[in-house]
Motif scaffolding. Structure first.
Motif, PDB file in Angstrom:
ATOM      1  N   UNK A  92     -30.694 -15.630  13.181  1.00 51.62           N
ATOM      2  CA  UNK A  92     -29.750 -16.725  13.427  1.00 51.62           C
ATOM      3  C   UNK A  92     -30.449 -17.901  14.114  1.00 51.62           C
ATOM      4  N   UNK A  93     -31.275 -17.620  15.090  1.00 45.99           N
ATOM      5  CA  UNK A  93     -31.924 -18.699  15.837  1.00 45.99           C
ATOM      6  C   UNK A  93     -33.055 -19.340  15.041  1.00 45.99           C
ATOM      7  N   UNK A  94     -33.743 -18.542  14.231  1.00 46.95           N
ATOM      8  CA  UNK A  94     -34.822 -19.103  13.403  1.00 46.95           C
ATOM      9  C   UNK A  94     -34.280 -20.152  12.444  1.00 46.95           C
ATOM     10  N   UNK A  95     -33.076 -19.909  11.902  1.00 42.63           N
ATOM     11  CA  UNK A  95     -32.480 -20.875  10.983  1.00 42.63           C
ATOM     12  C   UNK A  95     -32.210 -22.205  11.672  1.00 42.63           C
ATOM     13  N   UNK A  96     -32.049 -22.180  13.000  1.00 46.28           N
ATOM     14  CA  UNK A  96     -31.839 -23.409  13.773  1.00 46.28           C
ATOM     15  C   UNK A  96     -33.142 -23.910  14.410  1.00 46.28           C
ATOM     16  N   UNK A  97     -34.270 -23.318  13.974  1.00 46.76           N
ATOM     17  CA  UNK A  97     -35.598 -23.721  14.450  1.00 46.76           C
ATOM     18  C   UNK A  97     -35.776 -23.492  15.950  1.00 46.76           C
ATOM     19  N   UNK A  98     -35.202 -22.405  16.440  1.00 45.70           N
ATOM     20  CA  UNK A  98     -35.409 -21.985  17.826  1.00 45.70           C
ATOM     21  C   UNK A  98     -36.284 -20.740  17.840  1.00 45.70           C
ATOM     22  N   UNK A  99     -37.171 -20.652  18.801  1.00 44.95           N
ATOM     23  CA  UNK A  99     -38.075 -19.510  18.924  1.00 44.95           C
ATOM     24  C   UNK A  99     -37.572 -18.539  19.990  1.00 44.95           C
ATOM     25  N   UNK A 100     -37.844 -17.235  19.766  1.00 46.98           N
ATOM     26  CA  UNK A 100     -37.510 -16.207  20.746  1.00 46.98           C
ATOM     27  C   UNK A 100     -38.727 -15.904  21.610  1.00 46.98           C
ATOM     28  N   UNK A 101     -38.493 -15.745  22.894  1.00 49.32           N
ATOM     29  CA  UNK A 101     -39.531 -15.283  23.818  1.00 49.32           C
ATOM     30  C   UNK A 101     -39.018 -13.990  24.438  1.00 49.32           C
ATOM     31  N   UNK A 108     -30.697 -17.870  27.623  1.00 54.14           N
ATOM     32  CA  UNK A 108     -31.134 -16.492  27.866  1.00 54.14           C
ATOM     33  C   UNK A 108     -30.147 -15.562  27.184  1.00 54.14           C
ATOM     34  N   UNK A 109     -30.658 -14.547  26.487  1.00 53.81           N
ATOM     35  CA  UNK A 109     -29.803 -13.523  25.877  1.00 53.81           C
ATOM     36  C   UNK A 109     -30.151 -12.183  26.508  1.00 53.81           C
ATOM     37  N   UNK A 110     -29.139 -11.508  27.062  1.00 53.45           N
ATOM     38  CA  UNK A 110     -29.293 -10.200  27.694  1.00 53.45           C
ATOM     39  C   UNK A 110     -28.884  -9.139  26.676  1.00 53.45           C
ATOM     40  N   UNK A 111     -29.800  -8.228  26.364  1.00 53.46           N
ATOM     41  CA  UNK A 111     -29.532  -7.225  25.337  1.00 53.46           C
ATOM     42  C   UNK A 111     -29.115  -5.889  25.939  1.00 53.46           C
ATOM     43  N   UNK A 112     -27.829  -5.617  25.909  1.00 53.59           N
ATOM     44  CA  UNK A 112     -27.261  -4.285  26.147  1.00 53.59           C
ATOM     45  C   UNK A 112     -27.700  -3.610  27.430  1.00 53.59           C
ATOM     46  N   UNK A 113     -27.683  -4.334  28.546  1.00 54.63           N
ATOM     47  CA  UNK A 113     -27.817  -3.667  29.840  1.00 54.63           C
ATOM     48  C   UNK A 113     -27.036  -4.459  30.867  1.00 54.63           C
ATOM     49  N   UNK A 163     -26.721 -11.194  15.537  1.00 53.49           N
ATOM     50  CA  UNK A 163     -26.492 -12.463  14.833  1.00 53.49           C
ATOM     51  C   UNK A 163     -25.379 -13.266  15.485  1.00 53.49           C
ATOM     52  N   UNK A 164     -24.299 -12.584  15.844  1.00 50.06           N
ATOM     53  CA  UNK A 164     -23.172 -13.294  16.455  1.00 50.06           C
ATOM     54  C   UNK A 164     -23.551 -13.826  17.844  1.00 50.06           C
ATOM     55  N   UNK A 165     -24.381 -13.100  18.576  1.00 49.71           N
ATOM     56  CA  UNK A 165     -24.849 -13.612  19.868  1.00 49.71           C
ATOM     57  C   UNK A 165     -25.667 -14.882  19.666  1.00 49.71           C
ATOM     58  N   UNK A 166     -26.488 -14.890  18.614  1.00 45.57           N
ATOM     59  CA  UNK A 166     -27.246 -16.095  18.297  1.00 45.57           C
ATOM     60  C   UNK A 166     -26.339 -17.265  17.990  1.00 45.57           C
ATOM     61  N   UNK A 167     -25.257 -16.996  17.258  1.00 44.94           N
ATOM     62  CA  UNK A 167     -24.295 -18.062  16.940  1.00 44.94           C
ATOM     63  C   UNK A 167     -23.635 -18.585  18.215  1.00 44.94           C
ATOM     64  N   UNK A 168     -23.350 -17.691  19.175  1.00 49.81           N
ATOM     65  CA  UNK A 168     -22.776 -18.129  20.453  1.00 49.81           C
ATOM     66  C   UNK A 168     -23.732 -19.059  21.194  1.00 49.81           C
ATOM     67  N   UNK A 169     -25.022 -18.713  21.176  1.00 50.41           N
ATOM     68  CA  UNK A 169     -26.017 -19.571  21.815  1.00 50.41           C
ATOM     69  C   UNK A 169     -26.008 -20.950  21.177  1.00 50.41           C
ATOM     70  N   UNK A 170     -26.031 -20.980  19.854  1.00 51.53           N
ATOM     71  CA  UNK A 170     -26.075 -22.266  19.157  1.00 51.53           C
ATOM     72  C   UNK A 170     -24.813 -23.084  19.403  1.00 51.53           C
ATOM     73  N   UNK A 171     -23.655 -22.433  19.387  1.00 54.43           N
ATOM     74  CA  UNK A 171     -22.396 -23.144  19.640  1.00 54.43           C
ATOM     75  C   UNK A 171     -22.429 -23.823  21.001  1.00 54.43           C
ATOM     76  N   UNK A 172     -22.965 -23.113  22.004  1.00 52.14           N
ATOM     77  CA  UNK A 172     -22.997 -23.666  23.356  1.00 52.14           C
ATOM     78  C   UNK A 172     -24.020 -24.781  23.469  1.00 52.14           C
ATOM     79  N   UNK A 173     -25.196 -24.604  22.853  1.00 56.02           N
ATOM     80  CA  UNK A 173     -26.227 -25.637  22.923  1.00 56.02           C
ATOM     81  C   UNK A 173     -25.807 -26.916  22.225  1.00 56.02           C
ATOM     82  N   UNK A 174     -24.933 -26.775  21.230  1.00 58.15           N
ATOM     83  CA  UNK A 174     -24.497 -27.966  20.492  1.00 58.15           C
ATOM     84  C   UNK A 174     -23.416 -28.742  21.228  1.00 58.15           C
TER      85      UNK A 174
END
Length: 355
Positions: free
Chosen positions: A102-111, A137-142, A314-325
């Motif tokens: 999801x983020x790659x399609x918006x040209x964002x990189x993951x670290x 920042x995305x927190x994965x399942x903890x 994927x949906x978490x990525x969409x949430x990130x993009x929605x907020x950044x926009x």
């Protein structure tokens, strides 16, 4: 009453002062401070309407950005930090796959930042390397504790959770209680009443909802007029070796269960290995069910409750993009729950009935 306290748009009370801050601009524009910072810094992922609204608010308030304010969200870095406990495990890998796509399609990189064991995790939050500059920042399942939550808040960037509800962040996951009910209700429907549970140990807070699946086991049994027997509950690590060890302990009981509910498929597969080595048949002697629909579940004919792991990423990525926009921050952060489904295969049957 004078005519200077308000104006038709309610802006005069906010008018210029040498102490106008980025927070004032954000409030007036109806966006978060992080979004306001990005809009003023020409971040590429801010919607044009939001950018214009923020700039108009800044002009109205005579706001002059300080260097510190422009660095509030790391500026337009094009990077998203992903905090992951165990990147090599299937579940976390699937979350990352969906998020990255999801983020790659918006040209964002993951670290990626690994926050596995207690020492590693403490060191990470003490240093918080994400300060090097990320847009989210995305927190994965903890689950995060109060100190970790405060450290993340100090970054001033968007924080989203995938794989379950975490703190007050926008999140996407499944209803763990419902998934547990689907599994245990299936065993009850087959006629089982002595149902063991391999519960995932949560000393590292790897599950945002550690009680959801366990409470489902208890509720389902009570609804079936069966009092839960705590002797049938074994808490083990979330992996195959944990499931194998837990199944050994259940088999050591004077009256072993006729069926076992494992909190994840990997634990269920470990349990099946123990049963095979003990000369017991699945499901003729003991039924086994898990949760996830791990790729090995189909290969081993494991009955399970499937959850859409990659879609959660994927949906978490969409949430990130929605907020950044841009756009106003939600009053109550959304917690999106994706559906789960029972997948019937060959490891469950009525008690004592050959297939």
């Amino acid at each position: 009453m004078t005519g200077d306290t308000t104006d038709p748009q309610g802006t005069a009370a906010l008018r210029p002062s040498s102490r106008v801050t980025l927070d004032d601009v954000a409030r007036h524009a109806g966006v978060s401070s992080a979004t306001a910072s990005r809009a003023l810094g020409d971040h590429p992922h801010v919607a044009e309407a939001t950018r214009r609204r923020v700039r108009e608010a800044a002009a109205l308030l005579d706001y002059v950005a300080s260097p510190e304010a422009t660095r509030l969200a790391g500026g337009p870095t094009g990077r998203v930090a992903v905090l992951v406990p165990h990147p090599s495990r299937w579940f976390f890998g699937e979350l990352i796959e969906g998020l990255e796509a999801e983020l790659r399609a918006a040209e964002l990189d993951l670290v990626l930042f690994r926050v596995g064991g207690p020492e590693e995790r403490h060191a990470f939050f003490a240093r918080l390397p994400a300060r090097r500059g990320v847009d989210a920042v995305v927190v994965l399942a903890f689950a995060v504790d109060e100190v970790e939550h405060a450290r993340l808040a100090s970054l001033g960037v968007v924080v989203v959770a995938a794989g379950g509800r975490v703190a007050s962040y926008p999140s996407v996951g499944i209803d763990d209680h419902r998934a547990g009910r689907q599994a245990v209700d299936h065993l009850l429907h087959l006629g089982h009443r002595r149902i063991g549970m391999l519960a995932g140990g949560d000393e590292q807070r790897l599950s945002p909802d550690p009680d959801g699946r366990a409470s489902a086991w208890r509720a389902a049994l009570r609804d079936a007029a069966t009092e839960p027997d705590d002797d049938l509950v074994v808490t083990v690590p979330w992996d195959g070796e944990g499931g194998a060890e837990g199944m050994s302990r259940l088999l050591g009981l004077r009256a072993p269960p006729t069926a076992v509910f494992a909190h994840c498929d990997e634990m269920a597969l470990g349990a099946m290995r123990t049963l095979r080595r003990a000369g017991l048949r699945v499901p003729e002697d003991i039924s086994v069910i898990g949760i996830d629909d791990h790729p090995l579940a189909a290969l081993t004919d494991l009955t399970t409750v499937a959850q859409p792991v990659r879609e959660q990423g994927r949906r978490a990525g969409a949430m990130v993009l929605d907020t950044l926009r841009g756009g106003p921050p939600p009053r109550v952060p959304p917690a999106e729950m994706l559906p789960t489904r029972l997948v019937l295969r060959g490891t469950t049957s009525p008690p004592g009935v050959p297939r």
